[in-house]
Write an enzyme that holds these catalytic residues in place. Structure first.
Site, PDB file in Angstrom:
ATOM      1  N   ASP A  99       0.859  -1.188   0.000  1.00  0.00           N
ATOM      2  CA  ASP A  99       0.000   0.000   0.000  1.00  0.00           C
ATOM      3  C   ASP A  99       0.893   1.234   0.000  1.00  0.00           C
ATOM      4  OD1 ASP A  99      -2.176   1.653   0.108  1.00  0.00           O
ATOM      5  OD2 ASP A  99      -2.710   1.208   2.186  1.00  0.00           O
TER       6      ASP A  99
ATOM      7  N   ASP B 190      -2.722   2.448  -6.215  1.00  0.00           N
ATOM      8  CA  ASP B 190      -1.704   2.537  -5.156  1.00  0.00           C
ATOM      9  C   ASP B 190      -1.635   1.338  -4.223  1.00  0.00           C
ATOM     10  OD1 ASP B 190      -4.171   3.091  -4.030  1.00  0.00           O
ATOM     11  OD2 ASP B 190      -3.407   4.632  -2.674  1.00  0.00           O
ATOM     12  N   GLU B 191      -2.330   0.249  -4.531  1.00  0.00           N
ATOM     13  CA  GLU B 191      -2.214  -0.929  -3.666  1.00  0.00           C
ATOM     14  C   GLU B 191      -2.485  -2.205  -4.442  1.00  0.00           C
ATOM     15  OE1 GLU B 191      -5.175  -1.624  -0.602  1.00  0.00           O
ATOM     16  OE2 GLU B 191      -6.482  -0.109  -1.490  1.00  0.00           O
TER      17      GLU B 191
END
Length: 363
Positions: free
Chosen positions: A16, A112-113
């Protein structure tokens, strides 16, 4: 923790990125470093929505999906920055390239993860902790950004672990520690437990995983429906969901249950506008546009209806979502009906094409 003897333990990493959009802005523009940065719509005029905020702004309570006007109230010194989604997408692509050095079993959740299954990593390193360290270091060296990682034997625990030592953290929760970890976990941290369900659990005296563990599967199913079966298994550390490299998002939605019944169309439209902002922000985060907008209405007698409208082109702008939701609500509304829940969803996704100026209409 219960595991089938014939099955080897999996090695799952959840990566993350830390305040992804804001961190990229602070990386690219030195004048933003150490300052409270809010990436999203301007608080002026009609007002926009917060896409993300730097850790300096988060200290004041600024959060994603919050109206920008509210963010400014909480943090008067905040610097509002228009998002550069073309840049964020390119950085995300380079992060995925780093992941692929170690495994092809990658399940992106957003820009983003992602989950990674490194049970058998490409470089035969053998240690998921070591792989997570190498990925974090590569992201730092090559992209000048930080990421947090959670490592465990299943997706649920790995995702929670990645949030425990942010920013730039790495948390490992091994097989022997999972049940104890789950017993101490507050119920609101469980997957699928929203505010309404958490409040219901607490009224029943269920505050932690240990409290949930005292109930039978039948008890949990009786009180919480089908998710009760999931709660029963996960509190015992059992999550067999695989990392799905080709998982496709079919729909995206947001809903809210109200502390009092809504009785006027004006009240309902106000709540629909808030939900539209939330849905818009999630569409932007996942880089999606949808053609079909669905309205969900649950009345005080628990009767439920859905209404939908399909457009000729995919959308994600807040104005269209709001207007369509209001139109569907007006058609479904009649006097003396009391509404306890509203929801808005988008589906039938199409390719997203960035506007010529690289910015979404809301901003």
């Amino acid at each position: 923790m219960q595991n089938e003897p014939s099955k080897p333990l999996r090695k799952i990493i959840h990566i993350d990125m830390d305040a992804f959009y804001a961190s990229i802005e602070q990386r690219d523009f030195p004048e933003y470093r150490g300052k409270p940065i809010v990436v999203g719509g301007s608080p002026e005029g009609r007002g926009g929505v917060v896409a993300t905020a730097s850790y300096e702004a988060r200290k004041f309570g600024v959060r994603s999906a919050m109206p920008s006007k509210r963010a400014l109230q909480l943090c008067p010194d905040a610097i509002f920055v228009r998002p550069r989604f073309d840049v964020y997408k390119e950085v995300s692509r380079r992060i995925r390239e780093i992941f692929h050095r170690y495994t092809d079993l990658i399940e992106p959740l957003s820009l983003d993860e992602a989950f990674l299954d490194v049970t058998q990593d490409k470089l035969q390193i053998g240690s998921a902790i070591e792989v997570a360290k190498l990925i974090k270091q590569a992201i730092k060296d090559e992209l000048r950004l930080t990421a947090s990682a959670g490592v465990s034997v299943n997706k649920f625990v790995a995702k929670i672990a990645s949030d425990m030592q942010k920013p730039d953290g790495l948390t490992f929760i091994g097989p022997s520690a999972i049940e104890d970890f789950m017993e101490k976990l507050p119920v609101e941290k469980f997957f699928g437990v929203g505010k309404v369900t958490a409040d219901k659990m607490k009224r029943m005296g269920l505050h932690t995983g240990a409290d949930l563990k005292k109930l039978t599967e039948a008890d949990l199913t009786q009180h919480f429906g089908k998710p009760g079966r999931f709660y029963y298994r996960i509190v015992r550390g059992i999550d067999e969901r695989p990392v799905e490299p080709h998982r496709e998002t079919k729909s995206l939605s947001a809903e809210d249950t109200f502390p009092y019944d809504l009785t006027t169309l004006e009240e309902m439209n106000t709540e629909l506008d808030k939900l539209s902002l939330t849905v818009h922000n999630r569409l932007v985060k996942y880089n999606l546009k949808g053609r079909t907008i669905t309205l969900k209405v649950k009345y005080s007698d628990f009767r439920q209806i859905t209404r939908n409208l399909s457009l000729s082109y995919p959308v994600n702008d807040v104005a269209t979502i709001q207007a369509t939701a209001r139109q569907l609500m007006a058609a479904a509304f009649y006097e003396d009906n009391k509404v306890r829940l509203l929801g808005i969803g988008l589906s039938n996704f199409g390719e997203i094409l960035p506007p010529a100026n690289g910015q979404l209409e809301l901003f």
